[in-house]
Design a protein around this motif. Structure first.
Motif, mmCIF file in Angstrom:
data_model
loop_
_atom_site.group_PDB
_atom_site.id
_atom_site.type_symbol
_atom_site.label_atom_id
_atom_site.label_comp_id
_atom_site.label_asym_id
_atom_site.label_seq_id
_atom_site.Cartn_x
_atom_site.Cartn_y
_atom_site.Cartn_z
ATOM 1 N N PHE A 249 -5.988 -3.682 -0.265
ATOM 2 C CA PHE A 249 -5.661 -3.910 -1.992
ATOM 3 C C PHE A 249 -6.416 -4.660 -2.941
ATOM 4 O O PHE A 249 -6.450 -5.379 -2.578
ATOM 5 C CB PHE A 249 -4.259 -4.014 -2.151
ATOM 6 C CG PHE A 249 -3.037 -2.997 -1.892
ATOM 7 C CD1 PHE A 249 -3.042 -1.896 -1.683
ATOM 8 C CD2 PHE A 249 -2.753 -3.790 -0.450
ATOM 9 C CE1 PHE A 249 -2.434 -0.800 -1.111
ATOM 10 C CE2 PHE A 249 -1.743 -2.999 0.813
ATOM 11 C CZ PHE A 249 -2.204 -1.418 0.096
ATOM 12 N N GLU A 250 -6.752 -3.687 -3.655
ATOM 13 C CA GLU A 250 -8.460 -4.689 -5.117
ATOM 14 C C GLU A 250 -6.513 -4.910 -5.997
ATOM 15 O O GLU A 250 -6.108 -4.144 -6.438
ATOM 16 C CB GLU A 250 -8.919 -3.536 -5.393
ATOM 17 C CG GLU A 250 -9.740 -4.499 -6.871
ATOM 18 C CD GLU A 250 -10.716 -3.585 -7.264
ATOM 19 O OE1 GLU A 250 -11.876 -4.372 -7.552
ATOM 20 O OE2 GLU A 250 -10.937 -2.293 -6.369
ATOM 21 N N ASP A 253 -8.528 -9.732 -9.772
ATOM 22 C CA ASP A 253 -9.386 -11.501 -9.269
ATOM 23 C C ASP A 253 -9.962 -11.053 -7.746
ATOM 24 O O ASP A 253 -10.453 -12.141 -7.150
ATOM 25 C CB ASP A 253 -9.439 -12.314 -9.607
ATOM 26 C CG ASP A 253 -7.940 -12.833 -9.154
ATOM 27 O OD1 ASP A 253 -7.035 -12.366 -8.734
ATOM 28 O OD2 ASP A 253 -7.845 -14.720 -9.672
ATOM 29 N N GLY A 254 -9.561 -10.057 -7.115
ATOM 30 C CA GLY A 254 -9.986 -10.199 -5.992
ATOM 31 C C GLY A 254 -9.314 -9.087 -5.138
ATOM 32 O O GLY A 254 -8.925 -8.371 -5.187
ATOM 33 N N TYR A 255 -9.569 -9.388 -3.365
ATOM 34 C CA TYR A 255 -8.558 -8.559 -2.917
ATOM 35 C C TYR A 255 -7.401 -8.615 -1.616
ATOM 36 O O TYR A 255 -7.877 -10.499 -1.197
ATOM 37 C CB TYR A 255 -9.531 -7.704 -1.619
ATOM 38 C CG TYR A 255 -10.644 -7.463 -2.128
ATOM 39 C CD1 TYR A 255 -10.593 -5.833 -2.763
ATOM 40 C CD2 TYR A 255 -12.046 -7.435 -2.807
ATOM 41 C CE1 TYR A 255 -11.375 -5.158 -3.011
ATOM 42 C CE2 TYR A 255 -12.634 -6.963 -3.831
ATOM 43 C CZ TYR A 255 -12.237 -5.518 -3.564
ATOM 44 O OH TYR A 255 -13.547 -4.327 -4.185
ATOM 45 N N VAL A 256 -6.054 -8.296 -1.661
ATOM 46 C CA VAL A 256 -5.130 -8.895 -0.635
ATOM 47 C C VAL A 256 -5.272 -7.951 0.731
ATOM 48 O O VAL A 256 -5.312 -6.412 0.254
ATOM 49 C CB VAL A 256 -4.609 -8.789 -1.894
ATOM 50 C CG1 VAL A 256 -3.047 -9.497 -0.546
ATOM 51 C CG2 VAL A 256 -4.266 -9.806 -3.062
ATOM 52 N N LEU A 297 2.886 6.120 -1.453
ATOM 53 C CA LEU A 297 3.608 4.901 -1.203
ATOM 54 C C LEU A 297 1.844 3.758 -1.738
ATOM 55 O O LEU A 297 1.928 2.914 -2.494
ATOM 56 C CB LEU A 297 3.705 4.780 -0.255
ATOM 57 C CG LEU A 297 5.284 5.056 0.866
ATOM 58 C CD1 LEU A 297 5.600 4.202 1.787
ATOM 59 C CD2 LEU A 297 5.484 4.955 -0.644
ATOM 60 N N ASN A 298 0.517 4.029 -0.553
ATOM 61 C CA ASN A 298 -0.825 3.204 -1.098
ATOM 62 C C ASN A 298 -1.217 3.346 -2.313
ATOM 63 O O ASN A 298 -1.755 2.583 -3.566
ATOM 64 C CB ASN A 298 -2.059 3.610 -0.786
ATOM 65 C CG ASN A 298 -1.779 2.456 0.994
ATOM 66 O OD1 ASN A 298 -0.613 1.860 0.889
ATOM 67 N ND2 ASN A 298 -2.550 2.654 1.588
ATOM 68 N N THR A 299 -0.757 4.914 -3.250
ATOM 69 C CA THR A 299 -1.033 5.003 -4.486
ATOM 70 C C THR A 299 -0.630 4.142 -5.351
ATOM 71 O O THR A 299 -0.590 2.859 -6.005
ATOM 72 C CB THR A 299 -0.958 6.396 -4.960
ATOM 73 O OG1 THR A 299 -1.760 7.306 -4.264
ATOM 74 C CG2 THR A 299 -1.417 6.509 -6.779
ATOM 75 N N TRP A 304 0.177 -1.615 -8.887
ATOM 76 C CA TRP A 304 0.736 -2.669 -8.702
ATOM 77 C C TRP A 304 -0.283 -3.419 -8.747
ATOM 78 O O TRP A 304 -0.545 -4.797 -9.669
ATOM 79 C CB TRP A 304 1.772 -2.832 -8.088
ATOM 80 C CG TRP A 304 2.705 -3.385 -8.364
ATOM 81 C CD1 TRP A 304 3.885 -4.010 -9.542
ATOM 82 C CD2 TRP A 304 2.080 -5.564 -7.665
ATOM 83 N NE1 TRP A 304 4.625 -5.701 -9.692
ATOM 84 C CE2 TRP A 304 3.477 -6.248 -8.930
ATOM 85 C CE3 TRP A 304 1.526 -5.459 -6.606
ATOM 86 C CZ2 TRP A 304 3.692 -7.335 -7.917
ATOM 87 C CZ3 TRP A 304 2.080 -7.052 -6.172
ATOM 88 C CH2 TRP A 304 2.741 -7.649 -6.984
ATOM 89 N N MET A 305 -0.722 -3.497 -8.160
ATOM 90 C CA MET A 305 -1.914 -4.796 -7.422
ATOM 91 C C MET A 305 -3.224 -5.113 -8.356
ATOM 92 O O MET A 305 -3.350 -6.494 -8.656
ATOM 93 C CB MET A 305 -2.454 -4.962 -5.942
ATOM 94 C CG MET A 305 -1.610 -4.169 -4.683
ATOM 95 S SD MET A 305 -1.087 -6.156 -4.389
ATOM 96 C CE MET A 305 -0.279 -5.840 -2.842
#
Length: 388
Positions: A249-250, A253-256, A297-299, A304-305
């Motif tokens: 996920f973006e 300030d980065g990716y997780v 769910l991913n949407t 949120w991310m």
């Protein structure tokens, strides 16, 4: 024979094991690297011009040294040995007479003339473990084929499956090329190292063995989960291969990357997200229903991310029991708390004298920590006289 503190450390797992390496490929060289990291004495037999890996990219701009070779050769020794002449073959014979393991990626068409045919080595050195490391193995219709990394990634199936998930969504028109670096070759090198050790440990009861390692086979084993799907009639593809929800996920300030494979992890994720109404839907208590509604769910999760910082997400997630991690830069990996605590990197001296941090090994031992470090050998640093 060799004055190397690491090799004289009898506490290391492979102290006393002597390995001769004939490598021109990353797979065979990486097998030697793993054995050297565990304390084996590894001697590379190189042609007068040096291993082609000494010139492999990427290259350090300030010293013009191959970063790839530096990693693969750290902790080893180099001896010039030209097998095209009798003197070179005699030198190799003397080395093999005192060796436990031979790592060999010499093409089949050249082995007989160079004295490396398996039947010859078995007859001359009955306790030697001769490990052949070739792209498609030493038997079968492709045994004589050469292959580059891109060929091996696709032959092992990963090329068909990558990139997937977020990468495929962001860049759907990009062709499936390969994983960065030498993913397939490293898998082959791992297989060769473990096979070498298995055969070596069996020497007291069975004597030496010839071990045939196929880099393609090693990569097929990595993708076994995708292959087993063929049994139910489904076919994995990069556009469909992904966890039904979760993944990369973006953030602000980065990716997780987040993966929730168990019910308790899903419940913790709901807490992390602030228990929004959509996540409290009773139907989502069923893991199968969550999988069916993965895209939905991913949407929500992505929305949120994007509103939160990476460090905040990861620290809160880990406190709650959500498997989550940050995508970090190389500099952040080198100085990471986890990596530092496990002593994963050690200072290594290049041929130029420059000191750099290199990964000691992708594992550690609790009772005998691996020291790492050492140096990258200059071409032909060991003379025949020293070895004698």
């Amino acid at each position: 024979m060799l004055s190397n503190d690491k090799q004289n450390d009898t506490t290391l797992p492979l102290a006393g094991c002597r390995v001769i390496e004939r490598s021109r490929t990353v797979a065979a060289a990486y097998a030697g690297r793993l054995l050297a990291a565990m304390g084996a004495q590894v001697v590379m037999l190189e042609p007068a011009t040096g291993s082609p890996l000494r010139r492999a990219a990427p290259v350090l701009e300030d010293t013009n040294e191959s970063a790839l070779f530096a990693y693969l050769a750290a902790g080893k020794h180099s001896l010039i040995c030209d097998l095209s002449n009798a003197a070179g073959r005699e030198l190799m014979a003397r080395e093999l007479a005192n060796a436990d393991i031979l790592l060999d990626d010499t093409p089949l068409r050249e082995r007989g003339a160079q004295g490396l045919a398996p039947e010859d080595t078995a007859a001359r050195y009955p306790k030697l473990v001769h490990v052949s490391v070739l792209p498609y193995g030493a038997t079968g219709p492709k045994a004589h084929w050469d292959a580059e990394e891109v060929n091996l990634v696709h032959a092992g199936g990963e090329g068909f499956l990558l990139p997937n998930g977020l990468s495929c969504e962001q860049f759907p028109d990009r062709p499936p090329l390969k994983v960065y670096g030498n993913f397939a070759s490293y898998q082959g090198g791992c297989a060769a190292a473990w096979c070498a050790l298995s055969a070596w440990w069996a020497v007291p009861t069975t004597g030496g063995q010839y071990v045939d390692v196929s880099v393609q086979d090693a990569n097929l084993a990595v993708g076994a989960f995708a292959l087993q799907r063929l049994g139910d009639g489904s076919l994995e593809h990069r556009t469909t291969r992904s966890f039904r929800y979760g993944g990369v996920f973006e953030a602000k300030d980065g990716y997780v990357e987040v993966l929730t494979l168990e019910d308790r992890q899903w419940q913790a994720l709901v807490q992390l997200l602030g228990e929004p109404a959509w996540a409290l839907d009773e139907a989502l208590q069923d893991p199968l229903e969550r999988s069916r509604r993965g895209a939905e769910l991913n949407t929500h999760i992505r929305t949120w991310m994007r509103e939160h910082a990476v460090e905040d997400i990861v620290s809160r997630a880990q406190a709650l029991g959500v498997p989550a991690a940050k995508y970090r830069t190389p500099e952040e990996v080198l100085t990471g708390e986890q990596e530092t605590a496990r002593s994963l990197f050690a200072k290594t001296t290049l041929k130029s004298g420059r000191r750099v941090d290199l990964l000691t090994a992708p594992f550690q031992f609790r009772c005998s920590p691996l020291p790492g470090g050492g140096r990258v050998p200059a071409l032909g640093e060991l003379s025949e006289e020293v070895l004698q």
